[in-house]
Design a protein around this motif. Sequence first.
Motif, PDB file in Angstrom:
ATOM      1  N   THR A   1      54.264  23.011  74.602  1.00 53.67           N
ATOM      2  CA  THR A   1      53.943  21.957  73.627  1.00 53.67           C
ATOM      3  C   THR A   1      53.235  22.543  72.415  1.00 53.67           C
ATOM      4  N   GLN A   2      52.343  23.498  72.645  1.00 48.75           N
ATOM      5  CA  GLN A   2      51.636  24.131  71.540  1.00 48.75           C
ATOM      6  C   GLN A   2      52.597  24.911  70.647  1.00 48.75           C
ATOM      7  N   GLN A   3      53.548  25.597  71.269  1.00 53.44           N
ATOM      8  CA  GLN A   3      54.534  26.347  70.482  1.00 53.44           C
ATOM      9  C   GLN A   3      55.379  25.407  69.617  1.00 53.44           C
ATOM     10  N   VAL A   4      55.791  24.289  70.210  1.00 54.81           N
ATOM     11  CA  VAL A   4      56.570  23.302  69.447  1.00 54.81           C
ATOM     12  C   VAL A   4      55.752  22.773  68.278  1.00 54.81           C
ATOM     13  N   ALA A   5      54.455  22.486  68.563  1.00 56.28           N
ATOM     14  CA  ALA A   5      53.589  21.972  67.498  1.00 56.28           C
ATOM     15  C   ALA A   5      53.445  22.993  66.373  1.00 56.28           C
ATOM     16  N   LEU A   6      53.272  24.275  66.739  1.00 59.69           N
ATOM     17  CA  LEU A   6      53.158  25.324  65.718  1.00 59.69           C
ATOM     18  C   LEU A   6      54.440  25.447  64.913  1.00 59.69           C
ATOM     19  N   HIS A   7      55.578  25.359  65.601  1.00 57.54           N
ATOM     20  CA  HIS A   7      56.869  25.432  64.914  1.00 57.54           C
ATOM     21  C   HIS A   7      57.040  24.276  63.925  1.00 57.54           C
ATOM     22  N   LEU A   8      56.692  23.073  64.385  1.00 59.89           N
ATOM     23  CA  LEU A   8      56.801  21.905  63.507  1.00 59.89           C
ATOM     24  C   LEU A   8      55.852  22.020  62.320  1.00 59.89           C
ATOM     25  N   GLU A   9      54.665  22.558  62.586  1.00 61.21           N
ATOM     26  CA  GLU A   9      53.700  22.730  61.500  1.00 61.21           C
ATOM     27  C   GLU A   9      54.225  23.734  60.470  1.00 61.21           C
ATOM     28  N   ALA A  10      54.857  24.801  60.954  1.00 63.39           N
ATOM     29  CA  ALA A  10      55.428  25.800  60.043  1.00 63.39           C
ATOM     30  C   ALA A  10      56.553  25.200  59.207  1.00 63.39           C
ATOM     31  N   GLN A  11      57.399  24.404  59.861  1.00 62.65           N
ATOM     32  CA  GLN A  11      58.473  23.745  59.124  1.00 62.65           C
ATOM     33  C   GLN A  11      57.925  22.796  58.068  1.00 62.65           C
ATOM     34  N   ALA A  12      56.892  22.036  58.442  1.00 60.93           N
ATOM     35  CA  ALA A  12      56.291  21.105  57.490  1.00 60.93           C
ATOM     36  C   ALA A  12      55.713  21.858  56.296  1.00 60.93           C
ATOM     37  N   HIS A  13      55.056  22.987  56.559  1.00 57.58           N
ATOM     38  CA  HIS A  13      54.489  23.789  55.480  1.00 57.58           C
ATOM     39  C   HIS A  13      55.588  24.339  54.573  1.00 57.58           C
ATOM     40  N   GLU A  14      56.686  24.789  55.199  1.00 53.24           N
ATOM     41  CA  GLU A  14      57.816  25.319  54.419  1.00 53.24           C
ATOM     42  C   GLU A  14      58.418  24.239  53.531  1.00 53.24           C
TER      43      GLU A  14
END
Length: 295
Positions: A72-85
């Motif tokens: 879940t943490q990895q998914v959250a980090l991935h989503l956060e990276a996408q949002a930042h991009e």
Amino acid sequence: MSHTAHIPSHRKPRQRATKSALRAGVAGGVLSTIAVASAAGPAQAEPVTQTIEMPTITSGLSTTVAASAQATQQVALHLEAQAHELETQADEDAAAKSAAKKAKKAKDEAVREAEAKKKAEAAAKAEAEAKARAAERASRTSERTTLSAPSSSSGSSSGNSASASAPSSAPSSSSNATGSAASIVAFAKAQVGDAYVAGGTGPNAWDCSGLVQAAYRSVGIDLPRVSQAQSTAGTQVSLDALQPGDILYWGGAGSAYHVAIYVGGGEFVGAQNSSTGTVQRSMDYDRPTGAVRVL
């Protein structure tokens, strides 16, 4: 023999009396035992002292929960990276649009300034040309006034002096023009220095046939508008027998591409082209093809 003698009977055999008595006795004994037990009172149950140990399942569950939390943490980090991009891309797009808008505005402003400058230069040039033409016309008007002054006003010596002051470039045969021919010649000469504009009919810009038409209209004669028709508007005359006011043409009669007015002295006035404007030139400068006489 009876017809039904061979069919066996389906009736159940009667139970024997001994079996029935045995069963009744057994049942009675059981009931008696139950009654005796009831009369003796309820039996004291022995308390249960044994502890039942439940199987331990937390070890496997904790591992599963930890793995799930990590995923879940990895998914959250991935989503956060996408949002930042996406946010960064949006900022870049907005900056690009803003820069393009500013560049377009600057370009439009530069175009407007260039057009305004060009118009101002054209207006200044036109004003300078108008002043120059006005000065030239004033000079020609003064010269014509001096030439037309009656000699009797100041005696023969004054007349000789006026004749001496006449420009040497004036054609000697122009004095032969009289009446309408003299007016046409004077009108044509007054336009020398005006601009040449295709389709121009005055008062400060002419094309060749527009000038000829206006000169004749000044004495009440209406000519066709174009060179081809003007070249056949009168009587054909030889170039060796020209008179002031005759129409010179270049090209064939009926298919002429240029016209001018003969002003005497072997010279003509015509709206030549955009480079020279309206000029007075010798016929040797551009020998015409023929001429017509309208007057």
